[in-house]
Design an enzyme around this catalytic site. Structure first.
Site, PDB file in Angstrom:
ATOM      1  N   PRO A  36       0.813  -1.235   0.000  1.00 30.04           N
ATOM      2  CA  PRO A  36       0.000   0.000   0.000  1.00 30.04           C
ATOM      3  C   PRO A  36       0.835   1.269   0.000  1.00 30.04           C
ATOM      4  CG  PRO A  36      -0.063  -1.064   2.156  1.00 30.04           C
ATOM      5  CD  PRO A  36       0.620  -2.027   1.236  1.00 30.04           C
ATOM      6  N   ASP A  39      -6.395  -9.669  -9.275  1.00 28.08           N
ATOM      7  CA  ASP A  39      -6.155  -9.173  -7.926  1.00 28.08           C
ATOM      8  C   ASP A  39      -5.400  -7.865  -8.094  1.00 28.08           C
ATOM      9  OD1 ASP A  39      -5.370  -8.581  -5.371  1.00 28.08           O
ATOM     10  OD2 ASP A  39      -4.281 -10.450  -5.011  1.00 28.08           O
TER      11      ASP A  39
END
Length: 761
Positions: free
Chosen positions: A548, A623
């Site tokens: 992230p 994904d």
């Protein structure tokens, strides 16, 4: 190995396989004695309402310890001095926690501490403070000895001069400390120096090395982050004489420590499982007779203290508490075989025993099929797609998934469960991420061939630099398609790092070399044609970088993917018609006596023509390791993203950060019709949407979706994988109709009323 030969089907049933799990042999339950002969010996310095605190009393330390800035620690008390009453009012916890003002005044006590001639307290200053009981109207500030004598037998080892080993020595040490913390709010008053002589995180004598994380994913807030984001995260209801706990307490899901010790609780509500950020739970010196199975949801727990209760057994769900360092059981009549495990080998081994012998939850209800629109014309062309991150075997380790039984982590179990679901869904296109080369070649390709599937596969780019043996274990992306329905016209690999460093506009960009090039994520794109209708499809499958902190890298990868698909699509729009679309069949057929096999296939139709690549139906699975609020989601749906977008982080990536990013396709998330899924990735520290199936709205329409996982089932399941869900991701599945193409109408000139007359010259 589990038996997968039969699946329960029908109304209210599920296709999930019933694994052959370990049987649970529960020891014989032992009742708590009622005689007083086995009661816990009381410390002479234990305070009582009739005398002053002894030298070891926690009252001696006072509200603020010398040398400690109490204001710097997040501690919440129910009751306490005037400085803390405003917190109690803000809590609004319901009747069991409300102040009774008259009783508050009646039971307020002023304590004058005296200097003691002990070495421990030498140098302490005389001071006064007033502590209220708070809590319930029946609360008392101190506990008389009968409260602690709750019928639990004294440990057979408590009186020994030397404990059998360090595991039990820690247990007895902490139990004694808990018995001395009998006054209201003892933990709050002594924070943070309480139990300074007990070393936290000793793991009961077992040293836990920090495991290197082999497989990563975006993470939700951890307990440490909770402390930064909330004024208080620790709540002390100790010594309040509570008999029940209000449900309002469990709304405070940010709590990291909860003290309910020294009360009269006979049970813990099932809702305790909602406090999933707890690292420390103390329910010692109560009257608990059982623990709810939902206690297994508290996977962040480091300490669970149950000293001096009436527990004659422990739930097997404790096996999910893989981070538990200390399980305090002293003073409970639990079976000797369980007690011996923790005495001889420590908490870690007891947790492992529960985990490996637990039966696990009952199978969930089958995921609902959500119908968005009815198919009015049965002859209308339909197609379907499934996307699934199946969790590569080499990443599926006990250190990564410590809450999962070892038998559920084995590749033999997981691959059979995955294959069963793929066959049950029976989608036209299967897009699998994290499938390694060995599994593709030796298992899935051969197994799915029996179900009419053919497939294409590429491993991540690092496989090119490895020896063949190691390269087989590198994961990548695969696309399977129904061979009797579609013919493969072309396939392409999108290597993000290699593409980036060879772009003329990105040469010399430091961010490309330092951030994008080290990641070996890939995308796979296939170009197919429906044998019967001639409709052509572009099917993409991608696995985007996980971290992230690298939103810019993710965006660059998806930007390269969309740019590559655009280039491929424009080339494929010019592909000539496909002339050989017959499905290969054996000459003599497969029937006995050489009877011909009836041909049920539709006569191949002419290949569809497309003016440009954006007109070809596109299904993009993967994904994406990004939530619906990310720049990636905005880019794919909106078709463009400005160069100033915050996810690019001010980095330099050639034309992408100079002119912005765009693509020509009209795309939408298949699950946007229901506001996206509740989650697609489910682990204890993260639950959210990371996977998507995008489709082109100009040529396809969503008709149905595979819905969410049963919510009731999730109440006792802290995370995936487990026996029923073989990956930490779940499969997405969508069905579409192919929109009819509008033919160009020939417009005839209008000559008025005489246009239909025969015209004579």
């Amino acid at each position: 190995m589990a038996d997968y030969s039969a699946y329960q089907r029908g109304a209210g049933q599920t296709f999930y396989p019933q694994a052959s799990l370990h049987s649970r042999n529960l020891p014989n339950r032992v009742r708590s004695p009622t005689t007083s002969s086995g009661r816990i010996p009381f410390n002479n310095d234990t305070p009582s309402p009739s005398r002053s605190p002894g030298p070891q009393s926690p009252q001696q330390f006072g509200m603020f310890n010398q040398g400690h800035a109490h204001q710097g620690h997040n501690v919440m008390m129910n009751g306490g001095g005037a400085g803390h009453q405003r917190y109690a009012m803000q809590m609004n916890l319901g009747k069991p926690f409300q102040h009774n003002q008259s009783h508050h005044q009646q039971h307020a006590h002023g304590h004058q501490h005296q200097d003691h001639a002990t070495t421990t307290h030498a140098g302490q200053y005389n001071h006064q403070h007033t502590i209220s009981s708070g809590g319930m109207s029946t609360a008392q500030p101190h506990f008389a000895p009968p409260h602690l004598q709750n019928g639990t037998p004294n440990s057979v080892h408590s009186g020994l001069s030397k404990p059998p080993n360090e595991h039990w020595a820690l247990q007895l040490q902490m139990a004694q400390a808990a018995r001395e913390m009998t006054q209201s709010h003892s933990h709050a008053r002594n924070h943070p120096s309480v139990n300074k002589n007990v070393v936290a995180g000793t793991t009961n004598g077992i040293s836990k090395d920090a495991e290197k994380e082999d497989r990563n994913r975006p993470a939700a807030q951890q307990a440490e982050e909770n402390r930064k984001n909330h004024i208080w995260t620790i709540l002390d209801f100790g010594g309040q004489n509570l008999k029940v706990v209000t449900s309002s307490l469990f709304q405070y899901k940010f709590l990291t420590k909860l003290y309910l010790n020294c009360n009269k609780l006979s049970y813990l509500p099932d809702a305790i499982g909602q406090l999933r950020n707890l690292t420390h739970l103390d329910v010692s010196l109560n009257e608990l007779r059982y623990l709810p199975p939902e206690i297994g949801m508290l996977t962040n727990l480091r300490q669970l203290l149950l000293f001096d209760n009436h527990l004659d057994n422990l739930p097997y769900e404790l096996g999910s508490l893989f981070q538990l360092d200390v399980l305090g059981i002293e003073g409970n009549p639990i079976p000797e075989d369980l007690k011996n495990i923790i005495m001889e080998q420590g908490t870690t081994e007891l947790v492992k025993y529960f985990r490996e012998n637990a039966q696990g939850p009952d199978p969930p209800s089958e995921r609902d099929w959500i119908v968005l629109d009815e198919i009015s014309d049965p002859s209308q062309e339909t197609t379907s797609a499934l996307s699934y991150n199946i969790l590569c075997d080499k990443y599926c380790t006990q250190s990564q998934y410590g809450y999962t039984p070892g038998a559920a982590l084995t590749w033999e179990h997981r691959r059979e469960t995955i294959l069963a679901e793929l066959r049950e869904r029976n989608a036209d296109f299967l897009c699998l991420q994290e499938i390694d080369q060995d599994s593709f070649n030796d298992f899935f390709r051969a197994s799915l061939a029996h179900d009419d599937y053919k497939g294409v596969f590429w491993p991540k780019s690092r496989a090119r630099t490895m020896a063949e043996k190691e390269a087989k274990l590198v994961d990548g992306c695969a696309i399977f398609y129904k061979n009797s329905k579609y013919i493969l016209l072309d396939k392409q690999l999108v290597d993000f790092a290699n593409t980036a460093i060879n772009r003329p506009d990105m040469k010399g960009e430091h961010d490309i070399f330092n951030r994008v090039m080290p990641r070996d994520d890939i995308g796979v794109v296939a170009f197919l044609e429906n044998r019967a209708t001639g409709t052509r499809f572009i099917v993409g499958n991608v696995h985007v970088f996980w971290n992230p902190a690298f939103t810019d890298v993710k965006l660059v990868q998806v930007a390269i993917l969309m740019e590559s698909i655009t280039k491929f699509a424009n080339k494929w729009a010019k592909f000539p018609p496909c002339t050989d679309k017959e499905v290969y069949r054996f000459t003599n057929g497969d029937e006995e006596d050489d009877k011909p096999v009836p041909d049920t296939t539709q006569e191949p139709g002419p290949s569809q023509e497309y003016s440009d690549g954006s007109q070809i139906p596109l299904i993009l699975c993967g994904d994406f390791n990004s939530t619906p609020h990310s720049g990636i989601y905005d880019l794919i749906v909106q078709g463009n993203l400005p160069s100033s977008h915050e996810d690019l982080g001010g980095k330099k990536y050639g034309n992408f950060t100079r002119d912005g990013i765009s693509h020509p396709f009209s795309l939408k998330s298949s699950y946007s019709a229901i506001g996206e899924m509740s989650f697609t990735n489910y682990v204890p520290h993260f639950s959210g949407v990371l996977d998507y199936i995008w489709y082109s709205t100009n040529s396809l329409q969503v008709m149905g979706l595979l819905g969410n996982v049963d919510k009731e089932y999730l109440q006792r399941v802290p995370g995936f994988p487990n026996y029923h869900f073989p990956s930490d991701h779940i499969a997405l599945y969508a069905q579409y109709i192919v929109k009819g193409r509008k033919e160009k109408k020939v417009v005839e000139p209008d000559f008025g009323q005489g246009r239909d007359r025969d015209r004579r010259i």
